[in-house]
Scaffold this motif. Structure first.
Motif, mmCIF file in Angstrom:
data_model
loop_
_atom_site.group_PDB
_atom_site.id
_atom_site.type_symbol
_atom_site.label_atom_id
_atom_site.label_comp_id
_atom_site.label_asym_id
_atom_site.label_seq_id
_atom_site.Cartn_x
_atom_site.Cartn_y
_atom_site.Cartn_z
ATOM 1 N N ASN A 69 0.983 -1.027 0.214
ATOM 2 C CA ASN A 69 -0.093 -0.116 -0.101
ATOM 3 C C ASN A 69 1.211 1.264 0.324
ATOM 4 O O ASN A 69 0.752 2.612 -0.339
ATOM 5 C CB ASN A 69 -1.065 -0.326 1.649
ATOM 6 C CG ASN A 69 -1.795 -1.163 1.173
ATOM 7 O OD1 ASN A 69 -3.138 -0.662 0.153
ATOM 8 N ND2 ASN A 69 -1.852 -2.293 1.734
ATOM 9 N N SER A 84 -0.010 3.904 -2.908
ATOM 10 C CA SER A 84 -0.169 4.878 -2.605
ATOM 11 C C SER A 84 1.255 6.185 -3.697
ATOM 12 O O SER A 84 0.869 7.217 -3.622
ATOM 13 C CB SER A 84 0.617 5.474 -1.077
ATOM 14 O OG SER A 84 -0.480 4.909 -0.389
ATOM 15 N N VAL A 107 -4.963 0.949 -0.657
ATOM 16 C CA VAL A 107 -5.878 1.967 -0.711
ATOM 17 C C VAL A 107 -6.010 2.792 -2.054
ATOM 18 O O VAL A 107 -6.512 3.766 -2.138
ATOM 19 C CB VAL A 107 -4.310 2.613 -0.698
ATOM 20 C CG1 VAL A 107 -3.858 2.523 0.477
ATOM 21 C CG2 VAL A 107 -3.415 2.586 -1.676
ATOM 22 N N THR A 126 -10.753 4.359 -1.051
ATOM 23 C CA THR A 126 -10.043 5.733 -0.640
ATOM 24 C C THR A 126 -10.647 6.735 0.037
ATOM 25 O O THR A 126 -9.674 7.928 0.539
ATOM 26 C CB THR A 126 -10.371 6.224 -2.351
ATOM 27 O OG1 THR A 126 -11.394 6.685 -2.315
ATOM 28 C CG2 THR A 126 -9.686 5.996 -3.586
ATOM 29 N N THR A 173 -6.907 4.154 4.848
ATOM 30 C CA THR A 173 -5.849 5.045 3.472
ATOM 31 C C THR A 173 -5.269 6.567 3.725
ATOM 32 O O THR A 173 -4.321 6.827 2.759
ATOM 33 C CB THR A 173 -7.603 5.127 2.463
ATOM 34 O OG1 THR A 173 -7.229 3.321 1.424
ATOM 35 C CG2 THR A 173 -6.427 6.007 0.724
#
Length: 409
Positions: free
Chosen positions: A51, A55, A257, A261, A266
Protein backbone atom coordinates in the motif's frame (compact mmCIF):
# COMPACT_ATOMS: atom_id res chain seq x y z
CA UNK A 1 48.74 -25.40 -14.67
CA UNK A 2 49.55 -22.24 -12.71
CA UNK A 3 49.02 -20.18 -15.86
CA UNK A 4 45.52 -21.62 -16.28
CA UNK A 5 44.69 -20.79 -12.64
CA UNK A 6 45.90 -17.21 -13.08
CA UNK A 7 43.86 -16.81 -16.25
CA UNK A 8 40.76 -18.22 -14.56
CA UNK A 9 41.28 -15.88 -11.60
CA UNK A 10 41.54 -12.88 -13.93
CA UNK A 11 38.37 -13.94 -15.74
CA UNK A 12 36.50 -14.32 -12.46
CA UNK A 13 37.71 -10.90 -11.35
CA UNK A 14 36.61 -9.33 -14.64
CA UNK A 15 33.18 -10.96 -14.34
CA UNK A 16 32.72 -9.65 -10.80
CA UNK A 17 33.71 -6.14 -11.92
CA UNK A 18 31.25 -6.36 -14.81
CA UNK A 19 28.43 -7.47 -12.49
CA UNK A 20 29.22 -4.70 -10.01
CA UNK A 21 29.03 -2.16 -12.83
CA UNK A 22 25.68 -3.57 -13.99
CA UNK A 23 24.33 -3.41 -10.43
CA UNK A 24 25.54 0.16 -10.00
CA UNK A 25 24.04 1.19 -13.36
CA UNK A 26 20.65 -0.26 -12.40
CA UNK A 27 20.64 1.44 -9.01
CA UNK A 28 21.61 4.81 -10.50
CA UNK A 29 18.37 4.85 -12.52
CA UNK A 30 16.32 4.64 -9.33
CA UNK A 31 15.47 7.70 -7.25
CA UNK A 32 14.51 6.72 -3.71
CA UNK A 33 15.20 3.21 -2.47
CA UNK A 34 13.06 2.31 0.54
CA UNK A 35 13.60 -0.93 2.46
CA UNK A 36 10.51 -1.95 4.40
CA UNK A 37 11.73 -3.77 7.50
CA UNK A 38 10.24 -5.29 10.64
CA UNK A 39 11.74 -6.79 13.75
CA UNK A 40 9.40 -9.80 13.62
CA UNK A 41 6.82 -11.43 11.39
CA UNK A 42 3.08 -10.88 11.69
CA UNK A 43 3.10 -7.09 11.90
CA UNK A 44 1.69 -6.51 8.39
CA UNK A 45 5.00 -5.53 6.78
CA UNK A 46 4.07 -6.79 3.29
CA UNK A 47 0.65 -5.15 3.43
CA UNK A 48 2.32 -1.87 4.36
CA UNK A 49 4.88 -2.30 1.55
CA UNK A 50 2.17 -2.91 -1.07
CA UNK A 51 0.00 0.00 0.00
CA UNK A 52 3.00 2.30 0.40
CA UNK A 53 4.04 1.52 -3.19
CA UNK A 54 0.48 1.90 -4.47
CA UNK A 55 0.03 5.21 -2.63
CA UNK A 56 3.19 6.57 -4.25
CA UNK A 57 1.99 5.35 -7.66
CA UNK A 58 -1.42 6.98 -7.19
CA UNK A 59 0.41 10.20 -6.31
CA UNK A 60 2.03 10.15 -9.76
CA UNK A 61 5.39 8.58 -8.93
CA UNK A 62 6.88 5.78 -11.05
CA UNK A 63 7.37 2.96 -8.58
CA UNK A 64 8.98 -0.48 -8.49
CA UNK A 65 7.91 -2.99 -5.82
CA UNK A 66 10.48 -5.71 -5.12
CA UNK A 67 9.53 -8.64 -2.88
CA UNK A 68 12.58 -10.43 -1.46
CA UNK A 69 10.76 -12.01 1.47
CA UNK A 70 12.08 -15.31 0.15
CA UNK A 71 10.39 -17.73 2.54
CA UNK A 72 7.09 -15.84 2.68
CA UNK A 73 6.52 -14.00 -0.63
CA UNK A 74 2.96 -12.74 -0.12
CA UNK A 75 2.90 -9.81 -2.53
CA UNK A 76 1.67 -11.86 -5.54
CA UNK A 77 -1.38 -12.88 -3.47
CA UNK A 78 -2.03 -9.35 -2.19
CA UNK A 79 -1.91 -7.97 -5.74
CA UNK A 80 -3.80 -10.84 -7.41
CA UNK A 81 -0.74 -11.96 -9.39
CA UNK A 82 -0.89 -15.67 -8.48
CA UNK A 83 -0.23 -17.74 -11.58
CA UNK A 84 1.81 -15.08 -13.36
CA UNK A 85 5.52 -15.57 -14.03
CA UNK A 86 8.47 -13.31 -14.64
CA UNK A 87 10.08 -13.36 -18.07
CA UNK A 88 13.01 -11.79 -19.95
CA UNK A 89 13.03 -8.32 -21.43
CA UNK A 90 14.46 -7.36 -24.83
CA UNK A 91 17.97 -6.88 -23.40
CA UNK A 92 18.13 -10.24 -21.65
CA UNK A 93 17.31 -8.87 -18.22
CA UNK A 94 14.25 -9.64 -16.09
CA UNK A 95 11.06 -7.87 -17.11
CA UNK A 96 8.95 -6.75 -14.11
CA UNK A 97 5.21 -7.22 -14.25
CA UNK A 98 3.37 -4.00 -15.04
CA UNK A 99 0.64 -4.02 -12.38
CA UNK A 100 -0.65 -0.47 -12.89
CA UNK A 101 0.32 2.58 -14.93
CA UNK A 102 2.96 3.67 -12.43
CA UNK A 103 3.66 0.40 -10.61
CA UNK A 104 5.92 -2.50 -11.62
CA UNK A 105 6.30 -5.63 -9.50
CA UNK A 106 8.91 -8.37 -9.01
CA UNK A 107 8.65 -11.14 -6.42
CA UNK A 108 10.32 -14.43 -5.59
CA UNK A 109 6.78 -15.82 -5.64
CA UNK A 110 6.62 -15.08 -9.38
CA UNK A 111 9.42 -17.60 -9.95
CA UNK A 112 7.63 -20.55 -8.34
CA UNK A 113 5.70 -23.10 -10.37
CA UNK A 114 3.08 -23.40 -7.69
CA UNK A 115 1.99 -20.98 -4.96
CA UNK A 116 2.23 -23.83 -2.43
CA UNK A 117 5.88 -24.61 -3.24
CA UNK A 118 8.24 -24.11 -0.30
CA UNK A 119 11.46 -22.19 -0.89
CA UNK A 120 14.22 -24.30 0.65
CA UNK A 121 17.41 -22.39 -0.09
CA UNK A 122 20.58 -21.94 1.88
CA UNK A 123 22.22 -18.55 2.44
CA UNK A 124 24.40 -18.36 -0.73
CA UNK A 125 21.43 -19.23 -2.96
CA UNK A 126 19.28 -16.56 -1.34
CA UNK A 127 22.06 -14.00 -1.68
CA UNK A 128 22.46 -14.80 -5.39
CA UNK A 129 18.73 -14.46 -6.08
CA UNK A 130 18.56 -11.08 -4.34
CA UNK A 131 21.63 -9.91 -6.21
CA UNK A 132 20.21 -11.07 -9.53
CA UNK A 133 16.96 -9.21 -8.91
CA UNK A 134 18.79 -5.98 -8.09
CA UNK A 135 21.24 -6.38 -10.98
CA UNK A 136 19.02 -7.77 -13.76
CA UNK A 137 15.48 -6.43 -13.29
CA UNK A 138 14.84 -3.84 -16.00
CA UNK A 139 12.92 -1.28 -13.98
CA UNK A 140 13.93 1.57 -16.26
CA UNK A 141 14.05 5.02 -14.71
CA UNK A 142 11.74 5.03 -11.71
CA UNK A 143 11.20 7.51 -8.91
CA UNK A 144 11.11 4.99 -6.10
CA UNK A 145 11.90 1.34 -5.40
CA UNK A 146 10.04 -0.17 -2.44
CA UNK A 147 11.69 -3.37 -1.19
CA UNK A 148 9.68 -5.78 0.96
CA UNK A 149 12.43 -7.40 3.04
CA UNK A 150 12.12 -10.51 5.22
CA UNK A 151 11.46 -9.88 8.93
CA UNK A 152 14.32 -9.71 11.38
CA UNK A 153 17.95 -8.75 10.87
CA UNK A 154 19.30 -11.83 9.11
CA UNK A 155 21.08 -12.55 5.84
CA UNK A 156 18.39 -11.32 3.43
CA UNK A 157 17.82 -7.78 4.78
CA UNK A 158 21.58 -7.51 5.33
CA UNK A 159 22.25 -8.47 1.69
CA UNK A 160 19.68 -5.99 0.37
CA UNK A 161 20.97 -3.15 2.54
CA UNK A 162 24.54 -3.74 1.38
CA UNK A 163 23.69 -4.01 -2.31
CA UNK A 164 21.21 -1.18 -2.89
CA UNK A 165 23.80 1.51 -2.11
CA UNK A 166 24.44 4.20 0.46
CA UNK A 167 21.47 6.32 -0.60
CA UNK A 168 18.83 3.84 0.62
CA UNK A 169 16.34 4.49 3.41
CA UNK A 170 14.65 2.13 5.87
CA UNK A 171 10.98 2.23 6.85
CA UNK A 172 10.39 0.11 9.96
CA UNK A 173 6.96 -1.43 10.61
CA UNK A 174 5.74 -2.35 14.08
CA UNK A 175 2.53 -2.99 15.95
CA UNK A 176 1.77 -1.33 19.30
CA UNK A 177 2.45 -4.37 21.52
CA UNK A 178 5.59 -4.54 23.65
CA UNK A 179 6.76 -7.80 22.05
CA UNK A 180 6.89 -6.14 18.62
CA UNK A 181 8.40 -2.92 19.96
CA UNK A 182 11.32 -4.80 21.52
CA UNK A 183 12.15 -6.42 18.19
CA UNK A 184 11.93 -3.09 16.36
CA UNK A 185 14.63 -1.69 18.62
CA UNK A 186 16.90 -4.32 17.11
CA UNK A 187 15.86 -3.26 13.61
CA UNK A 188 16.78 0.33 14.38
CA UNK A 189 20.13 -0.82 15.78
CA UNK A 190 20.60 -2.93 12.63
CA UNK A 191 20.09 0.15 10.44
CA UNK A 192 22.51 2.22 12.49
CA UNK A 193 25.17 -0.47 12.36
CA UNK A 194 24.93 -0.44 8.55
CA UNK A 195 24.70 3.38 8.32
CA UNK A 196 21.28 2.84 6.70
CA UNK A 197 19.26 6.02 7.01
CA UNK A 198 15.90 5.63 8.74
CA UNK A 199 12.90 7.14 7.02
CA UNK A 200 10.80 6.47 10.09
CA UNK A 201 8.62 4.06 12.06
CA UNK A 202 5.06 3.12 11.09
CA UNK A 203 2.72 1.76 13.77
CA UNK A 204 0.47 -0.75 12.00
CA UNK A 205 -2.76 -2.27 13.39
CA UNK A 206 -3.10 0.78 15.63
CA UNK A 207 -6.74 0.71 16.68
CA UNK A 208 -9.69 -0.83 14.82
CA UNK A 209 -11.95 0.97 12.35
CA UNK A 210 -15.48 -0.24 13.13
CA UNK A 211 -17.09 -1.54 9.90
CA UNK A 212 -20.53 -0.34 11.06
CA UNK A 213 -20.01 3.18 12.36
CA UNK A 214 -16.49 3.96 11.12
CA UNK A 215 -15.26 4.96 14.58
CA UNK A 216 -11.83 3.83 15.76
CA UNK A 217 -11.58 1.45 18.72
CA UNK A 218 -8.30 0.89 20.57
CA UNK A 219 -8.40 -2.88 20.20
CA UNK A 220 -4.72 -3.28 21.07
CA UNK A 221 -2.43 -0.79 22.74
CA UNK A 222 -1.77 2.38 20.76
CA UNK A 223 1.15 4.76 20.77
CA UNK A 224 3.91 2.19 21.26
CA UNK A 225 5.48 2.96 17.87
CA UNK A 226 5.46 6.70 18.47
CA UNK A 227 6.95 6.26 21.94
CA UNK A 228 9.68 4.07 20.47
CA UNK A 229 10.41 6.61 17.74
CA UNK A 230 10.91 9.27 20.38
CA UNK A 231 13.05 6.96 22.48
CA UNK A 232 15.27 5.98 19.53
CA UNK A 233 15.35 9.52 18.09
CA UNK A 234 13.91 8.57 14.69
CA UNK A 235 10.91 10.05 12.81
CA UNK A 236 7.42 8.71 13.47
CA UNK A 237 5.50 8.49 10.18
CA UNK A 238 2.05 7.63 11.50
CA UNK A 239 -0.44 5.00 12.66
CA UNK A 240 -2.33 2.66 10.32
CA UNK A 241 -5.58 1.52 11.98
CA UNK A 242 -6.95 -1.98 11.51
CA UNK A 243 -9.71 -2.12 8.90
CA UNK A 244 -11.54 -5.35 7.94
CA UNK A 245 -11.44 -4.12 4.35
CA UNK A 246 -7.63 -4.42 4.38
CA UNK A 247 -8.01 -8.17 4.92
CA UNK A 248 -10.74 -8.45 2.28
CA UNK A 249 -8.77 -6.48 -0.31
CA UNK A 250 -5.63 -8.55 0.30
CA UNK A 251 -7.54 -11.80 -0.14
CA UNK A 252 -9.17 -10.44 -3.30
CA UNK A 253 -5.87 -9.27 -4.77
CA UNK A 254 -6.84 -5.60 -4.86
CA UNK A 255 -4.64 -2.84 -3.36
CA UNK A 256 -6.53 -1.43 -0.41
CA UNK A 257 -5.63 2.24 -0.91
CA UNK A 258 -6.83 2.16 -4.52
CA UNK A 259 -10.27 0.75 -3.76
CA UNK A 260 -11.06 2.29 -0.35
CA UNK A 261 -10.05 5.89 -0.85
CA UNK A 262 -12.23 7.27 1.96
CA UNK A 263 -11.02 4.90 4.67
CA UNK A 264 -9.10 6.36 7.63
CA UNK A 265 -6.45 3.71 6.94
CA UNK A 266 -6.00 5.00 3.39
CA UNK A 267 -5.66 8.55 4.69
CA UNK A 268 -3.05 7.26 7.13
CA UNK A 269 -1.03 5.77 4.25
CA UNK A 270 -1.19 9.11 2.46
CA UNK A 271 0.25 10.74 5.58
CA UNK A 272 3.07 8.20 5.66
CA UNK A 273 4.20 9.05 2.11
CA UNK A 274 4.18 12.83 2.60
CA UNK A 275 7.89 13.05 3.57
CA UNK A 276 8.77 11.16 0.38
CA UNK A 277 6.60 13.29 -1.87
CA UNK A 278 7.83 16.54 -0.34
CA UNK A 279 11.49 15.87 -1.13
CA UNK A 280 12.49 15.72 -4.78
CA UNK A 281 16.27 15.47 -4.35
CA UNK A 282 17.50 11.89 -4.03
CA UNK A 283 19.98 12.52 -1.25
CA UNK A 284 18.28 15.30 0.66
CA UNK A 285 17.16 14.41 4.18
CA UNK A 286 13.48 13.50 4.47
CA UNK A 287 13.25 15.07 7.90
CA UNK A 288 15.09 18.03 9.41
CA UNK A 289 18.47 17.11 10.83
CA UNK A 290 18.89 18.38 14.39
CA UNK A 291 21.98 20.49 15.05
CA UNK A 292 24.96 18.43 16.12
CA UNK A 293 25.90 18.45 19.75
CA UNK A 294 28.33 16.42 21.75
CA UNK A 295 26.74 13.69 23.83
CA UNK A 296 28.00 11.55 26.65
CA UNK A 297 27.45 7.86 25.88
CA UNK A 298 27.26 4.97 28.28
CA UNK A 299 26.69 1.24 27.73
CA UNK A 300 24.65 -0.69 30.30
CA UNK A 301 24.68 -4.49 30.40
CA UNK A 302 21.69 -6.52 31.61
CA UNK A 303 21.59 -10.34 31.87
CA UNK A 304 18.37 -11.64 30.31
CA UNK A 305 16.26 -14.74 29.83
CA UNK A 306 13.37 -14.57 27.34
CA UNK A 307 13.86 -10.85 26.90
CA UNK A 308 13.66 -9.90 30.59
CA UNK A 309 16.19 -9.46 33.37
CA UNK A 310 17.55 -12.75 34.67
CA UNK A 311 17.69 -12.79 38.46
CA UNK A 312 21.19 -14.34 38.47
CA UNK A 313 23.63 -12.88 35.97
CA UNK A 314 25.43 -16.22 35.53
CA UNK A 315 22.26 -17.97 34.29
CA UNK A 316 21.54 -15.52 31.44
CA UNK A 317 21.12 -16.88 27.93
CA UNK A 318 21.82 -13.40 26.47
CA UNK A 319 23.09 -10.04 27.65
CA UNK A 320 21.30 -6.90 26.54
CA UNK A 321 23.71 -4.03 25.86
CA UNK A 322 21.78 -0.77 26.06
CA UNK A 323 23.57 2.29 24.70
CA UNK A 324 22.34 5.52 26.28
CA UNK A 325 22.85 9.25 25.95
CA UNK A 326 23.70 10.34 29.48
CA UNK A 327 23.22 13.99 28.56
CA UNK A 328 19.58 13.61 27.50
CA UNK A 329 18.96 10.44 29.55
CA UNK A 330 17.73 8.71 26.39
CA UNK A 331 18.16 5.17 25.07
CA UNK A 332 20.00 5.09 21.73
CA UNK A 333 19.98 1.38 20.89
CA UNK A 334 19.83 -2.13 22.32
CA UNK A 335 21.87 -5.12 21.16
CA UNK A 336 21.75 -8.71 22.39
CA UNK A 337 24.81 -10.98 22.60
CA UNK A 338 25.28 -14.52 23.86
CA UNK A 339 27.85 -14.67 26.69
CA UNK A 340 30.82 -17.01 26.96
CA UNK A 341 30.85 -19.81 29.54
CA UNK A 342 30.22 -18.80 33.15
CA UNK A 343 33.61 -19.20 34.81
CA UNK A 344 35.21 -16.94 37.43
CA UNK A 345 36.49 -13.73 35.86
CA UNK A 346 35.31 -14.51 32.30
CA UNK A 347 32.10 -12.46 32.22
CA UNK A 348 33.60 -9.29 33.75
CA UNK A 349 36.40 -9.29 31.17
CA UNK A 350 33.95 -10.02 28.36
CA UNK A 351 31.60 -7.21 29.38
CA UNK A 352 34.53 -4.82 29.60
CA UNK A 353 35.52 -5.85 26.04
CA UNK A 354 31.97 -5.07 24.90
CA UNK A 355 32.31 -1.55 26.33
CA UNK A 356 29.92 -1.92 29.28
CA UNK A 357 30.29 0.61 32.09
CA UNK A 358 27.40 -0.58 34.25
CA UNK A 359 25.77 -3.96 34.90
CA UNK A 360 22.29 -4.16 36.40
CA UNK A 361 21.40 -7.56 37.86
CA UNK A 362 18.91 -9.20 40.16
CA UNK A 363 21.55 -10.97 42.18
CA UNK A 364 25.32 -11.34 42.27
CA UNK A 365 27.80 -12.72 44.75
CA UNK A 366 30.34 -10.43 46.43
CA UNK A 367 33.29 -12.04 44.66
CA UNK A 368 31.71 -11.43 41.28
CA UNK A 369 30.92 -7.84 42.25
CA UNK A 370 34.58 -7.31 43.13
CA UNK A 371 35.69 -8.72 39.76
CA UNK A 372 33.35 -6.37 37.90
CA UNK A 373 34.61 -3.42 39.93
CA UNK A 374 38.22 -4.40 39.14
CA UNK A 375 37.27 -4.26 35.45
CA UNK A 376 35.88 -0.75 35.82
CA UNK A 377 32.21 -1.78 35.68
CA UNK A 378 29.71 -0.33 38.15
CA UNK A 379 27.42 -2.96 39.70
CA UNK A 380 23.74 -2.44 40.52
CA UNK A 381 21.96 -5.42 42.16
CA UNK A 382 18.46 -6.10 43.45
CA UNK A 383 16.56 -5.12 40.28
CA UNK A 384 13.30 -6.92 39.48
CA UNK A 385 12.52 -8.77 36.21
CA UNK A 386 11.48 -6.40 33.41
CA UNK A 387 12.55 -5.54 29.87
CA UNK A 388 16.04 -4.04 29.55
CA UNK A 389 14.62 -0.80 28.18
CA UNK A 390 12.25 -0.31 31.12
CA UNK A 391 15.02 -1.06 33.61
CA UNK A 392 17.45 1.34 31.95
CA UNK A 393 14.83 4.08 31.64
CA UNK A 394 14.13 3.79 35.38
CA UNK A 395 17.86 3.78 36.14
CA UNK A 396 18.48 6.91 34.05
CA UNK A 397 15.54 8.67 35.71
CA UNK A 398 16.69 7.75 39.22
CA UNK A 399 13.56 5.64 39.73
CA UNK A 400 14.99 2.12 39.58
CA UNK A 401 13.67 0.16 42.53
CA UNK A 402 16.16 -2.31 43.98
CA UNK A 403 15.48 -4.89 46.66
CA UNK A 404 17.52 -7.58 48.29
CA UNK A 405 20.47 -9.12 46.48
CA UNK A 406 19.07 -12.57 45.65
CA UNK A 407 22.54 -14.07 45.38
CA UNK A 408 24.55 -12.52 48.22
CA UNK A 409 27.30 -15.06 48.87
Amino acid sequence: MSGNKSETSREDGSQRESEELMLQTRMEKIGRKILVLSGKGGVGKSTVAVNLAMSLALAGRKVGLLDVDIHGPSIPKILGLDGQRLGPDATGGIAPIQFADNLKVVSVGLLLDNATDAVIWRGPMKYNVIRQFLKDVAWGEIDCLVVDSPPGTGDEPLSVAQMVGNDAWALVVTTPQDVAISDVRRSVSFCRRLSLRILGIVENMSGLVCPHCGRQVDLFKVGGGQKLATEMNVPFLGRIPLDPAIVDSGDAGKPFVKHYTDSPSTQAFMTVIEPILNQAGENRPLTPTPPHKEISRMRIAIPTVDGKLCMHFGHADQFAFVDVNETDKAILSTDYLSPPGHEPGVLPRWLREQGAGVIIAGGMGQRAQNLFTENGIEVVVGASPDTPENIVSAYLGGALLTGANVCDH
